[in-house]
Design an enzyme around this catalytic site. Structure first.
Site, mmCIF file in Angstrom:
data_model
loop_
_atom_site.group_PDB
_atom_site.id
_atom_site.type_symbol
_atom_site.label_atom_id
_atom_site.label_comp_id
_atom_site.label_asym_id
_atom_site.label_seq_id
_atom_site.Cartn_x
_atom_site.Cartn_y
_atom_site.Cartn_z
ATOM 1 N N GLN A 71 1.215 3.523 2.049
ATOM 2 C CA GLN A 71 1.704 3.580 3.602
ATOM 3 C C GLN A 71 2.215 2.188 4.046
ATOM 4 O OE1 GLN A 71 2.594 6.190 5.489
ATOM 5 N NE2 GLN A 71 1.692 7.408 3.882
ATOM 6 N N SER A 72 2.881 1.441 3.109
ATOM 7 C CA SER A 72 3.555 0.201 3.392
ATOM 8 C C SER A 72 4.733 0.264 4.294
ATOM 9 C CB SER A 72 3.507 -0.510 2.164
ATOM 10 O OG SER A 72 4.649 -1.898 2.345
ATOM 11 N N ASN A 73 4.618 -0.213 5.338
ATOM 12 C CA ASN A 73 5.972 -0.235 6.324
ATOM 13 C C ASN A 73 6.877 -1.366 5.507
ATOM 14 O OD1 ASN A 73 5.030 1.087 8.594
ATOM 15 N ND2 ASN A 73 3.559 -0.632 8.805
ATOM 16 N N CYS A 76 7.661 -1.773 2.438
ATOM 17 C CA CYS A 76 8.268 -1.131 1.221
ATOM 18 C C CYS A 76 9.361 0.155 1.894
ATOM 19 C CB CYS A 76 7.308 -0.498 0.450
ATOM 20 S SG CYS A 76 6.260 -1.413 -0.506
ATOM 21 N N GLY A 94 0.792 -1.152 0.026
ATOM 22 C CA GLY A 94 -0.166 -0.035 0.104
ATOM 23 C C GLY A 94 0.749 1.298 0.022
#
Ligand SMILES: Cc1ncc(COP(=O)(O)O)c(C=O)c1O
Length: 330
Positions: A73-75, A77, A71
């Site tokens: 706001q992917s942690n 990534c 997403g």
């Protein structure tokens, strides 16, 4: 069993810390937090444990580019972007959603770390994710680079090693603290952390049951995902662990309105924990999981031991894009 390749990226062991003020307020078991949010600075959280194994394999295969997804706001990534920068690797991120004008939280850090960001509308992302990852890998190859694709959340038979080995660390933590918890609670999103802990505690602390608190999807989905990741791990590692003997527990009553969106009670828990313990939880993962833990205790469940453990999987940068909701101001 074949030992996996590993590269030291996390600050380990992370602390195990009691929340005495909150536990006294609640009047139940002593709540302990495994501070995996402290596993690194910008790259901290649960992903760095998985990426120690996944990136080691990528380097072994000669990769100079990591391609992964999540997403906006992917942690995962964000952790990949920062660890890639640290190791001199290019990072291509395939993200779900529309890029905002003003990047915040994890997305801001992706850009700061120099990752290339490719955003796709949610529908297309869902329908074509593997093609999109392949397309960006092919583009990297066409420009002379060597890409390695990491699946969502680094949750597969390689990433599972992160929390299998964390389970040994937890066993040592419990011995050092002189505790015998019967329940351990953790947020579950793509299933890899839950899978690693479920198999790992089965092996190293069999009296302690892992409960994944779902932040999306239901218990049936997580059961299938945990078994798939562990099946992949068995095939790659040569382990003979009987997956049928595992107790897979998912609590799916605390998802709230949906992935990435918290209800008012969860947001109140985030404020309460910050104000009682100075501990930061996020509205996407750890806030829901910790709220689930408190609700279970309130309903007189998970109270059959003097101590209970929560694994803090990080994610605090997810607080910033939701600052108004978290503070409860319109
Ligand atoms: C902060 C945080 N906690 C928990 C999870 C869940 O971990 P997993 O994807 O291994 O289920 C994630 C990622 O999805 C995360 O970013």
């Amino acid at each position: 069993m074949r030992a996996p390749r590993r590269i030291a990226l996390a600050r380990l062991p992370t602390p195990l810390q009691p929340l005495d003020r909150l536990s006294a307020e609640i009047g139940g078991p002593r709540i302990w937090v495994k501070r995996d949010d402290l596993s690194e600075s910008g790259a901290g959280g649960n992903k760095v444990r998985k990426l120690e194994f996944v990136i080691a394999e990528a380097l072994h295969q000669g990769a100079d580019t990591l391609v992964t997804c999540g997403g906006l706001q992917s942690n995962h990534c964000r952790a990949t972007a920062l660890l890639g920068a640290r190791l001199g690797l290019r990072v291509e991120l395939v993200l779900r959603g529309e890029l905002p004008e003003d990047a915040d939280g994890n997305l801001f850090l992706d850009l700061l770390a120099g990752a290339s960001v490719h955003a796709y509308p949610a529908r297309r992302y869902q329908a074509e994710l593997s093609d999109l990852l392949e397309m960006h890998a092919a583009r990297a190859r066409a420009s002379g680079r060597c890409p390695f694709i990491i699946p969502t959340g680094a949750s597969d038979g390689l990433g599972v090693w992160g929390y299998l080995s964390a389970s040994e660390e937890l066993a040592a933590d419990f011995r050092a603290a002189g505790i015998r918890p019967r329940h351990l609670v953790v947020a579950t999103g793509s299933g890899g952390t839950q899978a690693g802990l479920t198999a790992g505690l089965h092996l190293h602390v069999p009296a302690c049951q892992v409960h994944g608190v779902a932040v999306c999807d239901d218990a049936a989905w997580f059961r299938q995902k945990v078994l798939a990741d562990l099946g992949d791990w068995r095939a790659r590692s040569g382990s003979t662990l009987d997956l049928g003997a595992l107790r897979i527990s998912t609590l799916d009553a605390y998802i709230g309105p949906g992935y990435g969106v918290s209800d008012a009670a969860t947001l109140a828990t985030i404020r309460r924990v910050a104000r009682t313990e100075g501990l930061l939880l996020d509205p996407v993962y750890t806030g829901k999981a910790f709220h689930g833990l408190l609700q279970e205790l309130e309903a007189s469940r998970l109270r059959d031991a003097e101590d209970i453990v929560f694994v803090h999987t990080g994610g605090i940068f997810g607080l910033f894009p939701q600052r108004a909701q978290v503070l409860g101001t319109p």
